[in-house]
Motif scaffolding. Sequence first.
Motif, short mmCIF file in Angstrom:
data_model
loop_
_atom_site.label_atom_id
_atom_site.label_comp_id
_atom_site.label_asym_id
_atom_site.label_seq_id
_atom_site.Cartn_x
_atom_site.Cartn_y
_atom_site.Cartn_z
N GLU A 263 0.82 -1.21 0.00
CA GLU A 263 0.00 0.00 0.00
C GLU A 263 0.86 1.26 0.00
O GLU A 263 0.54 2.25 -0.68
CB GLU A 263 -0.94 0.01 1.21
CG GLU A 263 -2.01 -1.06 1.19
CD GLU A 263 -1.54 -2.40 1.73
OE1 GLU A 263 -2.37 -3.32 1.83
OE2 GLU A 263 -0.34 -2.54 2.09
N ASP A 281 -7.64 1.09 -2.65
CA ASP A 281 -8.71 0.93 -1.67
C ASP A 281 -9.02 -0.54 -1.42
O ASP A 281 -9.16 -0.97 -0.26
CB ASP A 281 -9.98 1.65 -2.14
CG ASP A 281 -9.84 3.16 -2.13
OD1 ASP A 281 -9.23 3.69 -1.17
OD2 ASP A 281 -10.31 3.82 -3.07
N GLU A 285 -8.31 -2.68 2.06
CA GLU A 285 -9.40 -3.44 2.69
C GLU A 285 -8.97 -4.89 2.94
O GLU A 285 -9.27 -5.47 4.00
CB GLU A 285 -10.63 -3.40 1.79
CG GLU A 285 -11.85 -4.13 2.35
CD GLU A 285 -13.03 -4.07 1.40
OE1 GLU A 285 -13.82 -5.04 1.39
OE2 GLU A 285 -13.16 -3.08 0.67
N MET A 306 -5.44 5.41 5.83
CA MET A 306 -6.72 5.33 5.11
C MET A 306 -7.85 4.94 6.05
O MET A 306 -9.01 5.34 5.83
CB MET A 306 -6.59 4.32 3.97
CG MET A 306 -5.68 4.81 2.85
SD MET A 306 -5.44 3.58 1.53
CE MET A 306 -7.07 3.55 0.79
#
Length: 309
Positions: A263, A281, A285, A306
């Motif tokens: 990430e 995203d 997750e 995030m």
Amino acid sequence: MNHYGVEPLPGLPSSVTICEVGPRDGLQNEADIVPTEVKVELIERLVAAGHTVVETTSLVHPKWVPQLADAEDVLRRLDRKPGIRYPVLVPNRRGLERAVDLGVTDIAVFGSATESFAKANLNRTIADSLEMFAPVVARAREAGLRVRGYLSMCWGDPWEGHVPIPQVVSVASRLIGLGCTELSLGDTIGVATPGRVNALLDAILATGVPIDRIAVHFHDTYGQALSNTLVALRRGVTTVDASAGGLGGCPYARSATGNLATEDLIWQLDGLGIRTGVDLDQLAETSTWLAARLGRPSPARTVRAMART
């Protein structure tokens, strides 16, 4: 997704392939055994997020890496998608034959630039380990498999300290000479700095190894992984290893902390306008989902950031 703007820098590639190493390198050092179904779901989530190369497992003896004792079950249960590469680490000829039987198309061998780590990791000298790899690589290439050669301890070793560049170049050249189709240069204990990354790439490229056959594998022990990656990209490297959520380490080198978080890498690349094909995203997750199953927060800075926004 990075909503804060994109500004390219000159001299960088337009796209980068991320070799996602979380399911193998990321999980291998976990003390508690991760259920097979979680490993399979992790791999399938990573592919769904856009990864095209996901290092899946290792066909080593369970005695050495108990966490990956279910390697064959993982490969059998996995819904392997066309066009996606699922590399598997193999230690020897027996591991290769198992991989071929399981329909694997990409394998990796794991070498060392130092005698100390070769002894700790493989219980062999560098020369003996290369002799062991030779028939594995030859047989794999005959079968049409791609072969990645990992080279660990390229910039530092916990027992030997600084690793001289000629020493690294010598082993790298021998791995390429065996027939490896890709060479991943590993900063196993995370001690590299940008100038030293540049110097090693200079030396390896001077031997005639094409830049498109070189990948980099940085650990973030001293917070240098992203800056080291940027130097490699400026030199033309377009394959970067990273681990979802920043998981990882090495069971044979205690000072080897987590890998570069995928990430964090994507946040940087997105901001530079460099394509990866991976949805940040969706990946964050997935890392949050995995962290819950491991019973601790994700160590990745971008995942944590995030979650707060």
